[in-house]
Design a protein around this motif. Structure first.
Motif, PDB file in Angstrom:
ATOM      1  N   ASN A 204       9.644  12.006  -4.391  1.00 14.18           N
ATOM      2  CA  ASN A 204       8.614  10.971  -4.540  1.00 14.18           C
ATOM      3  C   ASN A 204       8.380  10.222  -3.238  1.00 14.18           C
ATOM      4  O   ASN A 204       7.222  10.022  -2.821  1.00 14.18           O
ATOM      5  CB  ASN A 204       9.030   9.963  -5.621  1.00 14.18           C
ATOM      6  N   GLN A 208       4.963  10.338  -1.035  1.00 15.22           N
ATOM      7  CA  GLN A 208       4.212   9.097  -0.796  1.00 15.22           C
ATOM      8  C   GLN A 208       4.031   8.847   0.700  1.00 15.22           C
ATOM      9  O   GLN A 208       2.970   8.393   1.137  1.00 15.22           O
ATOM     10  CB  GLN A 208       4.942   7.926  -1.446  1.00 15.22           C
ATOM     11  N   ASP A 211       1.374  11.185   2.033  1.00 17.25           N
ATOM     12  CA  ASP A 211       0.049  10.711   1.602  1.00 17.25           C
ATOM     13  C   ASP A 211      -0.412   9.504   2.417  1.00 17.25           C
ATOM     14  O   ASP A 211      -1.617   9.297   2.600  1.00 17.25           O
ATOM     15  CB  ASP A 211       0.075  10.351   0.116  1.00 17.25           C
TER      16      ASP A 211
END
Length: 269
Positions: A204, A208, A211
């Motif tokens: 995760n 993130q 991104d």
């Protein structure tokens, strides 16, 4: 230091700009970075077309028919693609000039980066690397199996590139906080269930960060020159004595393996 998210961000920004472009000139603005840059690149890569841009761990792999250019960003490096007429900056140490009039430049103020070459894509720096954390081999049991009987602290364990690549200091701190695991715990003492949670947290956090274009603390910037924005969402890293966002505790800082570790004593156990 640029880690997996920063290198993946660079790869994604670089690929559409240089794939299928042909090198017309290789410029070594100095003889060496961390290691000597191969002088034969000036002739080896002349008139060669870029076939692909890949990543292995923290290494960029620029693929040609004649072999693979291996680039490491070191502690302070970044890559930009500019018009070839743009003047080089002080720390632009390596340059590929393409037939479309663009220039790919490695800027590395601290010169801990590397430019290397492999004819067959293998290299001693790549051969011993662990699994990629965003690929299938990094499943919910991988860390648990590898950690058995390990006495080292869990933060050092997940930062070991022979175990899993790309989980640098920032991302290790953030992942352990999200998983509520104390960084001082021995890797072998953590249960299978908690490793399953940690594995997902690592995925995760890295996703993130990618991104968000990576994390810019000092030198890193994306191929287009913009900073990475993941630093705006950090939960613990660099937040000593500030409130924990998970509980009513405060963020502490300790030194582990000569690196700063940020965590919450109250909710990380």
């Amino acid at each position: 230091m640029p880690e997996l998210p920063e290198v993946e961000t660079t790869k994604r920004g670089l690929a559409p700009l240089i794939i299928n472009q042909t090198v017309v000139q290789v410029v070594l603005h100095r003889a060496n970075l961390r290691w000597e840059m191969p002088k034969h690149l000036i002739t080896t890569l002349a008139n060669q077309k870029v076939n692909a841009v890949n990543r292995r761990g923290k290494y960029l792999l620029i693929e040609f028919d004649v072999g693979t250019l291996i680039v490491h960003l070191g502690m302070s490096g970044s890559i930009k693609v500019l018009d070839k007429e743009e003047p080089c900056l002080k720390h632009d140490h390596f340059e590929l000039v393409f037939d479309d009039g663009k220039s790919m430049r490695l800027n590395d103020p601290r010169r801990f980066g590397a430019v290397l070459f492999s004819k067959d894509g293998s290299h001693k720096l790549l051969d011993g690397l662990g699994v990629e954390p965003l690929e299938g081999l990094f499943d919910d049991t991988y860390l648990y199996v590898r950690s058995r009987k390990k006495q080292q602290n869990i933060k050092a364990f997940i930062m070991d590139s022979k175990v899993v690549v790309g989980v640098g200091n920032i991302y290790a701190c953030e992942s352990l906080h999200q998983a509520s695991i104390a960084p001082e715990r021995s890797a072998g003492s953590v249960s299978k269930k908690r490793y399953q949670v940690l594995s997902q947290c690592i995925k995760n956090i890295l996703t993130q960060a990618i991104d968000a274009g990576g994390t810019t603390l000092q030198d890193f910037s994306q191929v287009d020159g913009t900073p990475g924005y993941f630093s705006q969402t950090l939960s613990v890293y660099g937040r000593e004595n500030r409130p924990c966002g998970t509980c009513d505790g405060k963020i502490s800082r300790i030194t582990q393996n000569q690196r700063s570790t940020f965590y919450c004593k109250q909710c990380q156990t």
